[in-house]
Scaffold this motif. Structure first.
Motif, PDB file in Angstrom:
ATOM      1  N   GLY A  46     -11.445 -52.789  38.802  1.00 25.31           N
ATOM      2  CA  GLY A  46     -10.789 -53.424  37.668  1.00 25.31           C
ATOM      3  C   GLY A  46     -11.001 -54.927  37.612  1.00 25.31           C
ATOM      4  O   GLY A  46     -11.669 -55.523  38.464  1.00 25.31           O
ATOM      5  N   SER A  47     -10.399 -55.547  36.611  1.00 21.47           N
ATOM      6  CA  SER A  47     -10.483 -56.983  36.425  1.00 21.47           C
ATOM      7  C   SER A  47      -9.055 -57.526  36.583  1.00 21.47           C
ATOM      8  O   SER A  47      -8.239 -57.385  35.685  1.00 21.47           O
ATOM      9  CB  SER A  47     -11.034 -57.264  35.037  1.00 21.47           C
ATOM     10  OG  SER A  47     -11.146 -58.640  34.827  1.00 21.47           O
ATOM     11  N   TYR A  48      -8.760 -58.090  37.749  1.00 24.58           N
ATOM     12  CA  TYR A  48      -7.383 -58.398  38.170  1.00 24.58           C
ATOM     13  C   TYR A  48      -6.522 -57.161  37.909  1.00 24.58           C
ATOM     14  O   TYR A  48      -5.533 -57.194  37.198  1.00 24.58           O
ATOM     15  CB  TYR A  48      -6.827 -59.646  37.474  1.00 24.58           C
ATOM     16  CG  TYR A  48      -5.507 -60.131  38.044  1.00 24.58           C
ATOM     17  CD1 TYR A  48      -5.273 -60.110  39.424  1.00 24.58           C
ATOM     18  CD2 TYR A  48      -4.498 -60.626  37.226  1.00 24.58           C
ATOM     19  CE1 TYR A  48      -4.060 -60.545  39.956  1.00 24.58           C
ATOM     20  CE2 TYR A  48      -3.278 -61.069  37.739  1.00 24.58           C
ATOM     21  CZ  TYR A  48      -3.060 -61.021  39.116  1.00 24.58           C
ATOM     22  OH  TYR A  48      -1.854 -61.440  39.643  1.00 24.58           O
ATOM     23  N   ALA A  49      -6.939 -56.083  38.513  1.00 18.02           N
ATOM     24  CA  ALA A  49      -6.270 -54.792  38.329  1.00 18.02           C
ATOM     25  C   ALA A  49      -6.604 -53.930  39.552  1.00 18.02           C
ATOM     26  O   ALA A  49      -6.837 -54.463  40.639  1.00 18.02           O
ATOM     27  CB  ALA A  49      -6.723 -54.147  37.035  1.00 18.02           C
ATOM     28  N   MET A  50      -6.664 -52.619  39.387  1.00 16.77           N
ATOM     29  CA  MET A  50      -6.869 -51.738  40.541  1.00 16.77           C
ATOM     30  C   MET A  50      -8.260 -51.908  41.139  1.00 16.77           C
ATOM     31  O   MET A  50      -9.262 -51.951  40.426  1.00 16.77           O
ATOM     32  CB  MET A  50      -6.714 -50.269  40.123  1.00 16.77           C
ATOM     33  CG  MET A  50      -5.321 -49.938  39.622  1.00 16.77           C
ATOM     34  SD  MET A  50      -4.967 -48.179  39.800  1.00 16.77           S
ATOM     35  CE  MET A  50      -6.269 -47.458  38.827  1.00 16.77           C
ATOM     36  N   VAL A  51      -8.334 -51.925  42.463  1.00 15.86           N
ATOM     37  CA  VAL A  51      -9.631 -52.042  43.126  1.00 15.86           C
ATOM     38  C   VAL A  51     -10.403 -50.718  43.052  1.00 15.86           C
ATOM     39  O   VAL A  51     -11.634 -50.709  43.074  1.00 15.86           O
ATOM     40  CB  VAL A  51      -9.468 -52.547  44.578  1.00 15.86           C
ATOM     41  CG1 VAL A  51      -8.904 -51.465  45.485  1.00 15.86           C
ATOM     42  CG2 VAL A  51     -10.790 -53.066  45.133  1.00 15.86           C
ATOM     43  N   HIS A  52      -9.671 -49.612  42.931  1.00 13.13           N
ATOM     44  CA  HIS A  52     -10.308 -48.304  42.674  1.00 13.13           C
ATOM     45  C   HIS A  52      -9.931 -47.905  41.256  1.00 13.13           C
ATOM     46  O   HIS A  52      -8.829 -47.418  41.028  1.00 13.13           O
ATOM     47  CB  HIS A  52      -9.816 -47.234  43.643  1.00 13.13           C
ATOM     48  CG  HIS A  52     -10.160 -47.519  45.065  1.00 13.13           C
ATOM     49  ND1 HIS A  52      -9.298 -47.262  46.104  1.00 13.13           N
ATOM     50  CD2 HIS A  52     -11.267 -48.042  45.626  1.00 13.13           C
ATOM     51  CE1 HIS A  52      -9.865 -47.622  47.238  1.00 13.13           C
ATOM     52  NE2 HIS A  52     -11.059 -48.096  46.988  1.00 13.13           N
ATOM     53  N   GLU A  53     -10.824 -48.136  40.330  1.00 12.21           N
ATOM     54  CA  GLU A  53     -10.489 -47.893  38.929  1.00 12.21           C
ATOM     55  C   GLU A  53     -11.357 -46.775  38.360  1.00 12.21           C
ATOM     56  O   GLU A  53     -12.572 -46.781  38.544  1.00 12.21           O
ATOM     57  CB  GLU A  53     -10.713 -49.193  38.127  1.00 12.21           C
ATOM     58  CG  GLU A  53     -10.240 -49.088  36.693  1.00 12.21           C
ATOM     59  CD  GLU A  53     -10.454 -50.379  35.910  1.00 12.21           C
ATOM     60  OE1 GLU A  53      -9.547 -51.216  35.880  1.00 12.21           O
ATOM     61  OE2 GLU A  53     -11.534 -50.547  35.321  1.00 12.21           O
ATOM     62  N   PRO A  54     -10.742 -45.802  37.689  1.00 11.81           N
ATOM     63  CA  PRO A  54     -11.550 -44.800  36.997  1.00 11.81           C
ATOM     64  C   PRO A  54     -12.303 -45.490  35.837  1.00 11.81           C
ATOM     65  O   PRO A  54     -11.930 -46.603  35.473  1.00 11.81           O
ATOM     66  CB  PRO A  54     -10.520 -43.818  36.451  1.00 11.81           C
ATOM     67  CG  PRO A  54      -9.174 -44.304  36.873  1.00 11.81           C
ATOM     68  CD  PRO A  54      -9.303 -45.648  37.452  1.00 11.81           C
ATOM     69  N   THR A  55     -13.303 -44.846  35.256  1.00 10.72           N
ATOM     70  CA  THR A  55     -13.630 -43.457  35.453  1.00 10.72           C
ATOM     71  C   THR A  55     -14.933 -43.264  36.229  1.00 10.72           C
ATOM     72  O   THR A  55     -15.083 -42.294  36.951  1.00 10.72           O
ATOM     73  CB  THR A  55     -13.789 -42.758  34.086  1.00 10.72           C
ATOM     74  OG1 THR A  55     -14.809 -43.450  33.350  1.00 10.72           O
ATOM     75  CG2 THR A  55     -12.521 -42.823  33.268  1.00 10.72           C
ATOM     76  N   GLN A  56     -15.870 -44.175  36.056  1.00 16.15           N
ATOM     77  CA  GLN A  56     -17.211 -43.915  36.599  1.00 16.15           C
ATOM     78  C   GLN A  56     -17.284 -44.265  38.088  1.00 16.15           C
ATOM     79  O   GLN A  56     -16.360 -44.879  38.650  1.00 16.15           O
ATOM     80  CB  GLN A  56     -18.263 -44.677  35.802  1.00 16.15           C
ATOM     81  CG  GLN A  56     -18.542 -46.105  36.260  1.00 16.15           C
ATOM     82  CD  GLN A  56     -17.366 -47.039  36.041  1.00 16.15           C
ATOM     83  OE1 GLN A  56     -16.422 -46.702  35.388  1.00 16.15           O
ATOM     84  NE2 GLN A  56     -17.426 -48.218  36.630  1.00 16.15           N
ATOM     85  N   GLY A  57     -18.371 -43.879  38.707  1.00 16.34           N
ATOM     86  CA  GLY A  57     -18.593 -44.171  40.118  1.00 16.34           C
ATOM     87  C   GLY A  57     -19.806 -43.398  40.589  1.00 16.34           C
ATOM     88  O   GLY A  57     -20.623 -42.935  39.772  1.00 16.34           O
ATOM     89  N   PHE A  58     -19.933 -43.259  41.909  1.00 15.80           N
ATOM     90  CA  PHE A  58     -21.034 -42.494  42.498  1.00 15.80           C
ATOM     91  C   PHE A  58     -20.431 -41.555  43.525  1.00 15.80           C
ATOM     92  O   PHE A  58     -19.796 -42.008  44.474  1.00 15.80           O
ATOM     93  CB  PHE A  58     -22.039 -43.415  43.196  1.00 15.80           C
ATOM     94  CG  PHE A  58     -22.497 -44.582  42.354  1.00 15.80           C
ATOM     95  CD1 PHE A  58     -23.287 -44.372  41.234  1.00 15.80           C
ATOM     96  CD2 PHE A  58     -22.140 -45.881  42.676  1.00 15.80           C
ATOM     97  CE1 PHE A  58     -23.707 -45.442  40.448  1.00 15.80           C
ATOM     98  CE2 PHE A  58     -22.548 -46.957  41.906  1.00 15.80           C
ATOM     99  CZ  PHE A  58     -23.336 -46.734  40.788  1.00 15.80           C
ATOM    100  N   ALA A  59     -20.578 -40.250  43.335  1.00 17.50           N
ATOM    101  CA  ALA A  59     -20.043 -39.296  44.304  1.00 17.50           C
ATOM    102  C   ALA A  59     -21.000 -38.129  44.428  1.00 17.50           C
ATOM    103  O   ALA A  59     -21.678 -37.765  43.465  1.00 17.50           O
ATOM    104  CB  ALA A  59     -18.665 -38.808  43.864  1.00 17.50           C
ATOM    105  N   GLY A  60     -21.031 -37.558  45.617  1.00 19.91           N
ATOM    106  CA  GLY A  60     -21.959 -36.464  45.904  1.00 19.91           C
ATOM    107  C   GLY A  60     -21.406 -35.091  45.562  1.00 19.91           C
ATOM    108  O   GLY A  60     -21.904 -34.085  46.036  1.00 19.91           O
ATOM    109  N   ASN A  61     -20.351 -35.043  44.741  1.00 16.05           N
ATOM    110  CA  ASN A  61     -19.817 -33.752  44.313  1.00 16.05           C
ATOM    111  C   ASN A  61     -19.258 -33.892  42.900  1.00 16.05           C
ATOM    112  O   ASN A  61     -19.248 -34.994  42.334  1.00 16.05           O
ATOM    113  CB  ASN A  61     -18.729 -33.281  45.282  1.00 16.05           C
ATOM    114  CG  ASN A  61     -17.577 -34.251  45.329  1.00 16.05           C
ATOM    115  OD1 ASN A  61     -16.898 -34.476  44.333  1.00 16.05           O
ATOM    116  ND2 ASN A  61     -17.345 -34.861  46.490  1.00 16.05           N
ATOM    117  N   LEU A  62     -18.813 -32.752  42.361  1.00 16.17           N
ATOM    118  CA  LEU A  62     -18.370 -32.721  40.973  1.00 16.17           C
ATOM    119  C   LEU A  62     -16.845 -32.665  40.860  1.00 16.17           C
ATOM    120  O   LEU A  62     -16.300 -32.418  39.796  1.00 16.17           O
ATOM    121  CB  LEU A  62     -18.987 -31.511  40.266  1.00 16.17           C
ATOM    122  CG  LEU A  62     -20.521 -31.491  40.289  1.00 16.17           C
ATOM    123  CD1 LEU A  62     -21.047 -30.153  39.798  1.00 16.17           C
ATOM    124  CD2 LEU A  62     -21.081 -32.619  39.433  1.00 16.17           C
TER     125      LEU A  62
END
Lengths: 596, 596
Positions: free
Chosen positions: A473-489
Motif C-alpha cells: 500500500g501507500s502509507y497503508a497495509m504492507v501486504h495489500e491485495p490484490t495482485q502478487g506472485f504465488a506458486g498456487n491458485l
C-alpha cells in the motif's frame, strides 16, 4: 482474575449459565484484518498464545488451541501449565476445528460465537457441518467482554486526513467512482468493512493497528448520502466539516448494529463477501449483490503522486539502511550484537528520516539458521548473538506519511563462503533479476510470473516455500491485495492479472533448516512497455534502492544480461542515494555499488 | 433430396409435425469425441459446413450456424446459396446460441435435441436459460435419421486386440485398477463413455474415426461382471473368448438404451460428467458419483513398454522425414510443388515405415503466410505453390500400431532471411529449449511450465495464441488429456500437475498474419530427476528425433547452455536415425545435424 485457567473457568461458567456447549474464539476482528487492535486480541487473552494464527475452542471438557506447524512450539511453550491443549492443524488457516466440533458435540448442542468475528462463508461452513446433528450456532457479542473486565478500549486516537499531496486523489473523486459502480449495479449502497478500503476511500489514517495506519470503521456509501461508522470523538470539527461537504455523515462505530438494518431495508447493497462479517450480513435487511471489492481494485493501481512519494520513501529507506549497515559492520568489528538489538537499531535509523511514523511490520533479523524461519521474530531476551561471520537476513520496512516500504537483504558478515551458499544466493538473485526484467503480455497472472523467480533455483534442485511477492500500500497495509506472485491458485496473488502502476514485492529466497536463510526483496512498480500487433506488454521497474551483497555471488553462474542488470541497478542506487549522504557514507556505498 | 435447403425444409416439416419450435444440431457424437465418425456428421449434412466446430440451430424462420472466428470465412463460403446464415460466436466452443434461443423462442416453446449429442452440463445449461419461459427440451433420437436417408452406418470394421507387446499392460490388470476404485468409492459400477478411455482399458483398437484408432462403445465395469456395449459382429470368436475369461460380456452398441436402466437400478455408479451424455445420465436409474475419469488419469502415465515403443515410432518418423525433406529440397530445385501435394508425399513416406496405420491428424503444410493460420488445411485444389524460397511450416504425425507421433518443423527453403524472422525463430527455439530442459518440483502445473516457452518471445514483444503443448496417446488420440502446457486455467492443460512418464508436446510458435508462421514441436517424456530436502524434481526428455533448422538461428541471441542443448540434441538425432539410413541420406542428415 489473572491466570489462563481462571479465565477459561469463568468462560465455562458463563457457557453453562447460557446453555452453550462450545465457544469458538478466533484471531479475527470484525473487518477480517491481517493484524488486529488490542481490543480484539480475545484469543490471546483467553489462551496466552500470542501467535498470529490460531483458534481457541472451549467446551466443558476441553480448551483446544488449533494452529499450524509454524506455531506448534510456541503454543506448547506459552500454554504450558494451563488447561489449553495444542491441536495440530494440517493446513494453515484451514478451519479444521469445525469438523472436530461436529464430531465431539452431541445432538441439539449450541455453539456460541461473536458473529462479528466470523465471515459469512465461515458461518455457513459451521452450519453445513453441524446441521445433521441439529446443532445451533448463536450470537453472543457481549459474553467474552463480560469476563475480560480489563479489556482494552477500542482505538480512540485522532483520525487524520491523509493529504492530497500524498494521496494524489480527492475523497470526492474516489467516492464518485464507487457511486458510478452503485449506479452500474442498479443498487442503492456500497457497503465496506475492510479497514484498508475505508482508509483509502475516505483518505483517513490513524494508529489503530500495530504497523498499519488504519481506522476502525464501517462505511455505507450511497448514491446520495454516505455513512461512515467511526467514533465521532476521533474527528476534529474541520474533518467533520470536510465530510459534511461530501454528504458523508460520521456516526459512532457501535451504531452500525442499529443503523444498518434501518438503512438497508428494501434497498440493494453491493458488498464483498470476503470481508463482510456475519453480524453485518445478518444486519442487512435488503438484497445483497456480492462483488470483489471495487475499492480493493482501485486502490491497487497507484497514481503518479503515490508513485513519486513512494520513490521518496525508498530513498529515505536507502539512506537509513546505509547508515544502519555501516554501523553494523563497524560495531561487529569490536563486539557481538543480539538479533533483537540489531532490529531496534534499524528502527532507530529509519525513525530519523522525515515523515517516519512506524515500522511497516516487526523487522525479521535472522542470523544463520534463524534466517530459515520464514516469520522469525527475535525474542527480546536470548536472541542469537551475531558475530562478524556468516549470513544475516534482515527483512524490514517503514511507514512514512508519504508511503510504505518493505526490503530484504541478506549479507555475508565475514569468513569463507561455502559453494553451497554461493550457489543458493546466486540462484535467488538470478530469479529476482529474471522476474524484475520480465516483459509480459496484458492478462498475465501471478502464478505465471512467480515461476520466473523460481526457475533458476529449480535448475539447482532448490525452491522456497512461500509466494514470490505481494502488493503493497501507500502509507497503508504492507501486504495489500490484490495482485502478487504465488506458486498456487489459492489466493488472488496467484490468479490476479497485473496492471500498470501497481506496487509489488519481488522476494524469492532459499532456506535450509538450522543452516541458512537467503532472501532478496525489492519493491517494483509495474508499467506499460509496448503495444504492437502481438499485444500490449507490461514490465517492472525496481523502486527499492539499496545495494545487493555481491560477495555472495558466484559470477560463473550469471549470464551477461544478469551482470548488466546488477551493475545498472547499483549505478542507479548510488546515483539516487549518494546526494543525501555524508562523504564517509558515500565512500561506503560506492564500494558496495561497484561493478562486478 | 440433395440440396441443403431441401434438407432444412424437410427438418422444418418434421418439426412442425412434432410441434418442435427449434432443433439444435451440434458437432458432437455421444462420447464427446474430438473427431466424430461419418454417422455423427449430422451438422455437416444439414448445413454443408465441414469445419470442426459449429452448431446449427433450426427454427421455422432461421437456420443459424454458430461458429467462432476461425471459421467465419469457411461458413460464408460453404453455406453461400443456402438458407443457412452465419452467427458469429465471440468465444470458441461457447454455447452462445442458447441465450439467443431463449430470446427468440416464445413461452412454452419446445426445443428438440438428440440427448446423446449433449452432455449433462450442456443440457442443464439449456434448462437454466429457458425455464423462465417454460420452454421444454425434448429428446428426438430418430428424427434426424428419418430425414437423412442415406446416412452412413455406424463403424463396422473388425475390433482388434492391441497386443501386450505394445500396450505393456493386460486388460485384466487395468480392469483391476478400476475395480479397486469402485470398491474405494463403495460403488457397484464404473461407467465409461470416452472412446479413448475404453480403447485403453480393454486394449482394443479399430478404424472408427479418422486419424484415431478408437472403437465406438460404452463400458459398464462392475466389481464382478463388466459389460462392453460394442457391436458383437465386430469381434472374432477368439476376442469374445478372451473377454469371457475376464468376465466381460460384449453386448450390441444400441443395447445401451435398454440395458443401462436395468443394470443401474438401485446401484451406485461412478462416472465422469465431462464425457457422460444426457441420454446415459437419463438412463442411469441408480445413484451417480461424479469423478474425473480414473482411466484418463491412468492412461496419461505411460509404462515402459509404451515408452520404448513410442521411441521406436519417433525413429520411424525421423527416417520418413529425412527422406521426405531430402525429396523436397531436391524437387524444389527444378519445380514448384503445391502445399497439398507436399502433404500427400509426406504421408507416403510415413506409410513406407513398418506398422504404419494412418496419419495422426491431417498434416498442416503452410507456406509463408499460410503458416500463420494455426489450423490450416491446404485445399486439394488451388493450394499455394511452394518455391525454393522463404518459410515452410509442416506439422504432421503418424499412427503406428506401436505408437503415435506429432512433430512440427519450420524450414527455410532459400533466399535471404530477414532479421525479423531470425529473431522470431530464435525466440521460439529459446522457449522450446527453456521448457525442454526445465527441472521443476512435483506439483508444478501446466500454466507455470507454459510460461517458460513464452518468456523469450515476450522479451522481444512477441507471443503465440495457442497452448504450448498437449498430452499424446500411445496408438490412440494425438490430443490426449489430461496434462499439457497452456497459458490459462480454462482447461486441464493449464491446471494439471505433470507426473513422470507422461508424453507431452512442446510446441511454441510465432505467427504474423499473411507473412510467416513458425513452430518447433517435439514430444517429450517426463521423468523424475532428483529428490532432496527441497522436494522431488521432474524434468523432460525429448523423444522426437529430427533436426531443427539451424539456418534460421541468430546465434547472438543464444546463451552457451542453449547452444549446448541444440548441439547435443542434433548429436542424439544423428546417432539414433543414421543407422537406418542409406549413405546419401546419412550425408544429408549429418549436414543438418552439424554443430553450430
Amino acid at each position: 482474575m489473572t491466570t489462563i485457567n481462571e479465565r477459561i473457568e469463568a468462560l465455562r461458567a458463563k457457557m453453562k449459565a447460557n446453555n452453550i456447549d462450545a465457544f469458538i474464539i478466533p484471531s479475527s476482528d470484525p473487518h477480517q484484518s491481517e493484524y488486529v487492535c488490542d481490543y480484539w486480541k480475545v484469543r490471546v487473552w483467553f489462551s496466552g498464545f500470542t501467535g498470529s494464527a490460531g483458534t481457541l475452542v472451549v467446551t466443558q471438557n476441553e480448551a483446544a488451541m488449533w494452529t499450524d506447524g509454524r506455531y506448534f512450539l510456541q503454543v506448547e511453550d506459552q500454554c504450558a501449565d494451563t488447561c489449553v491443549e495444542l491441536y495440530k492443524q494440517q493446513i494453515p488457516h484451514a478451519p479444521e476445528h469445525i469438523p472436530w466440533l461436529a464430531e465431539v458435540l452431541n445432538e441439539n448442542a449450541v455453539i456460541g460465537i461473536d458473529y462479528r468475528q466470523f465471515s459469512k462463508s465461515q458461518y455457513d461452513y459451521i452450519q453445513c457441518l453441524t446441521s445433521e446433528k441439529n446443532i445451533e450456532t448463536k450470537n453472543y457479542p457481549h459474553l467474552l467482554g463480560e469476563i475480560w473486565q480489563d479489556r482494552p478500549e477500542l482505538p480512540s486516537d485522532e483520525v487524520k486526513i491523509h493529504p492530497i499531496e500524498f494521496s494524489g486523489e480527492s475523497t470526492a473523486s474516489k467516492l464518485n467512482k464507487v457511486k458510478a459502480e452503485i449506479k452500474n449495479q442498479k443498487a442503492n449502497y456500497y457497503f465496506l468493512s475492510s479497514l484498508d478500503d475505508i482508509a483509502w476511500l475516505f483518505n483517513i489514517r490513524s494508529t489503530d493497528i500495530d504497523f498499519t495506519p488504519l481506522v476502525t470503521a464501517y462505511a455505507l456509501v450511497g448514491e446520495e448520502k454516505t455513512y461512515l461508522f467511526s467514533d465521532t470523538s476521533r474527528y476534529n470539527s474541520k474533518t467533520i466539516e470536510i465530510f459534511k461537504q461530501l454528504n458523508v455523515e460520521v456516526l459512532n462505530y457501535d451504531l452500525i448494529a442499529e443503523k444498518l438494518p434501518i438503512l438497508s431495508e428494501g434497498k440493494i447493497i453491493v458488498t464483498d463477501a470476503a470481508s463482510l462479517n456475519y453480524a453485518s450480513f445478518d444486519g442487512i435487511k435488503g438484497e445483497i449483490i456480492f462483488q470483489q471489492s471495487l475499492v480493493q481494485q482501485l486502490k491497487a493501481v497507484k497514481n503518479e503522486v503515490e508513485i513519486e512519494n513512494t520513490k521518496k520513501c525508498m530513498l529515505k529507506d536507502g539512506v537509513a539502511l546505509t547508515r544502519f549497515y555501516m554501523w553494523l559492520e563497524e560495531t561487529l568489528e569490536n563486539q557481538e550484537l543480539s538479533e533483537y538489538e540489531i532490529g531496534k537499531k534499524l528502527t532507530s535509523y529509519r525513525a530519523e528520516q522525515p515523515l517516519y511514523k512506524d515500522d511497516s511490520f516487526s523487522s525479521i533479523v535472522g542470523y544463520k539458521g534463524n534466517g530459515a524461519i520464514i516469520h522469525y521474530s527475535a525474542p527480546k531476551e536470548g536472541s542469537a548473538m551475531v558475530k562478524k561471520e556468516n549470513l544475516l537476513l534482515i527483512d524490514s520496512g517503514g511507514q512514512y506519511e508519504n508511503g510504505t516500504t518493505d526490503i530484504t537483504r541478506t549479507v555475508w558478515l565475514g569468513g569463507e563462503i561455502s559453494d553451497e551458499i554461493k550457489t543458493a544466493y546466486t540462484s535467488v538473485l538470478k530469479g529476482h533479476i529474471e522476474l524484475d526484467q520480465m516483459k509480459f503480455p496484458k492478462g498475465t497472472i501471478g502464478i505465471q510470473l512467480d515461476a520466473f523467480a523460481r526457475m533458476h533455483l529449480w535448475k539447482q534442485g532448490l525452491n522456497f516455500p512461500h509466494g514470490t511477492g505481494h502488493g503493497i500500500g501507500s502509507y497503508a497495509m504492507v501486504h495489500e491485495p490484490t495482485q502478487g506472485f504465488a506458486g498456487n491458485l489459492a489466493t488472488s496473488r496467484g490468479t490476479e492479472a497485473h496492471k500498470p502502476n501497481q506496487f509489488t514485492t519481488i522476494e524469492p529466497g532459499c532456506y535450509k533448516k538450522d543452516t541458512y536463510g537467503i532472501r532478496i526483496e525489492n519493491v517494483v512498480v509495474s508499467k506499460e512497455l509496448e503495444t504492437n500487433s502481438f499485444g500490449t506488454f507490461y514490465g517492472f521497474e525496481a523502486i527499492t534502492v539499496f545495494p545487493i551483497d555481491t560477495q555472495l555471488i558466484d559470477k560463473k553462474l550469471l549470464i551477461p544480461s544478469e551482470i548488466n542488470w546488477l551493475n545498472n541497478y547499483h549505478k542507479k542506487v548510488y546515483e539516487i542515494i549518494s546526494p543525501k549522504l555524508k562523504p564517509s557514507e558515500k565512500d561506503w556505498l560506492k564500494e558496495k555499488c561497484k561493478e562486478i
